[in-house]
Motif scaffolding. Sequence first.
Motif, short mmCIF file in Angstrom:
data_model
loop_
_atom_site.label_atom_id
_atom_site.label_comp_id
_atom_site.label_asym_id
_atom_site.label_seq_id
_atom_site.Cartn_x
_atom_site.Cartn_y
_atom_site.Cartn_z
N HIS A 172 0.70 -1.13 -0.01
CA HIS A 172 0.17 0.14 0.14
C HIS A 172 1.04 1.21 -0.09
O HIS A 172 0.39 2.38 0.48
CB HIS A 172 -1.07 -0.07 1.13
CG HIS A 172 -1.94 -1.12 1.03
ND1 HIS A 172 -2.99 -1.26 0.19
CD2 HIS A 172 -2.12 -2.70 1.83
CE1 HIS A 172 -3.60 -2.25 0.01
NE2 HIS A 172 -2.91 -2.94 1.03
N CYS A 229 -7.07 1.27 -5.48
CA CYS A 229 -6.70 -0.11 -4.68
C CYS A 229 -7.79 -0.68 -3.84
O CYS A 229 -8.56 -0.02 -3.49
CB CYS A 229 -5.70 0.29 -3.77
SG CYS A 229 -4.93 -0.99 -2.89
N CYS A 275 -7.89 -0.84 -0.85
CA CYS A 275 -8.00 -0.01 0.32
C CYS A 275 -8.40 1.13 0.17
O CYS A 275 -8.60 1.96 1.29
CB CYS A 275 -6.53 0.14 0.84
SG CYS A 275 -5.58 1.29 -0.21
N CYS A 297 -1.63 2.43 -5.34
CA CYS A 297 -0.53 1.72 -4.14
C CYS A 297 0.16 0.47 -5.23
O CYS A 297 -0.48 0.24 -6.41
CB CYS A 297 -1.60 0.81 -3.32
SG CYS A 297 -2.62 1.73 -2.33
#
Length: 314
Positions: free
Chosen positions: A163, A173, A175, A180
Amino acid sequence: MYIIGIDIGGTNMRVGLFKDGNMIKKTSVFTRTEEGVVAIITRLKQLIVNVLEQANIEMGQVKGIGVGCPGPLDPWKGEIQSPPNLPGWDHIPLKKILEEEYSLPVFLHNDANAAALGEYTFAYNRNVNNLVYITVSTGVGGGVVADGRLLLGVNGSAAEIGHMIINPNGNLCSCGNRGCLEAQASGTGIVSKTKALLQTTKEASVLKGKSKLTSKDVFVAAENGDALCKRIIEEVQFDLALGLTNIVHAYNPEMVVYGGGVMQAGESFIKPVIEKAEKMILPGMKGRLTFAATKLGGELGLYGAAALVDYFQE
Ligand SMILES: [Zn+2]
């Protein structure tokens, strides 16, 4: 005394038995995450019984159990906290469960951190005190041994290098952030990048109209001269080189060990990645730096788990 190493993944669950730094027995089953936590832990206990029976030893001859598992998890509580790869494993106190079952010390850590410790311990005999491990497959993970210590961080989540943002305008991503390393250069990232480009470009490509695309398809097409895929692979190589450069600048390692399907896609893929990184790495940090593929290969998860026991018991 013996050590038990356990490697729990979204696809396979494996148990290895170690003595004097060597794995003497191993066994594995499919994890089958859809069966739920209780069924999986029951099968895990059966695997442990099997491996002890194969070696004809008793639990009393084992000094500890190491477990490597996808994060997020809390290594101090020994609790697994809803990893995307293990649906339903919500705050599961695996350390406590196994300690109560076997009356043995159990050490639970993020699998990539354990892998770094496994390389440090078993591949380099604790002689390389500054070592970074990076794995690039469907995701990107990493672990850092700095000055002979496994770097954990306040949450036990240090070295989430997947990340690390390397392109703020890059791919979305899992996340929630953009660009990332995992979104740019993992197997999953390669596929989504290729799909997006195929949908918008007028450029010809052998992969146009292909329904189920894998990162391997992109690698093969690039190898066969497909211009669009070649460009994507070159971008991935550059993004990985950026990632490696940032990692080296952050941790000043002596050794960067790489594993995972993407990093091991072949010499013609990885060589330019390392060359590009070496062009960007500060001269003072290059002299004693070596890049090397994992020596423990597919067994690294088990070696990493086993390495936790001696490391945290000492
Ligand atoms: Zn991310």
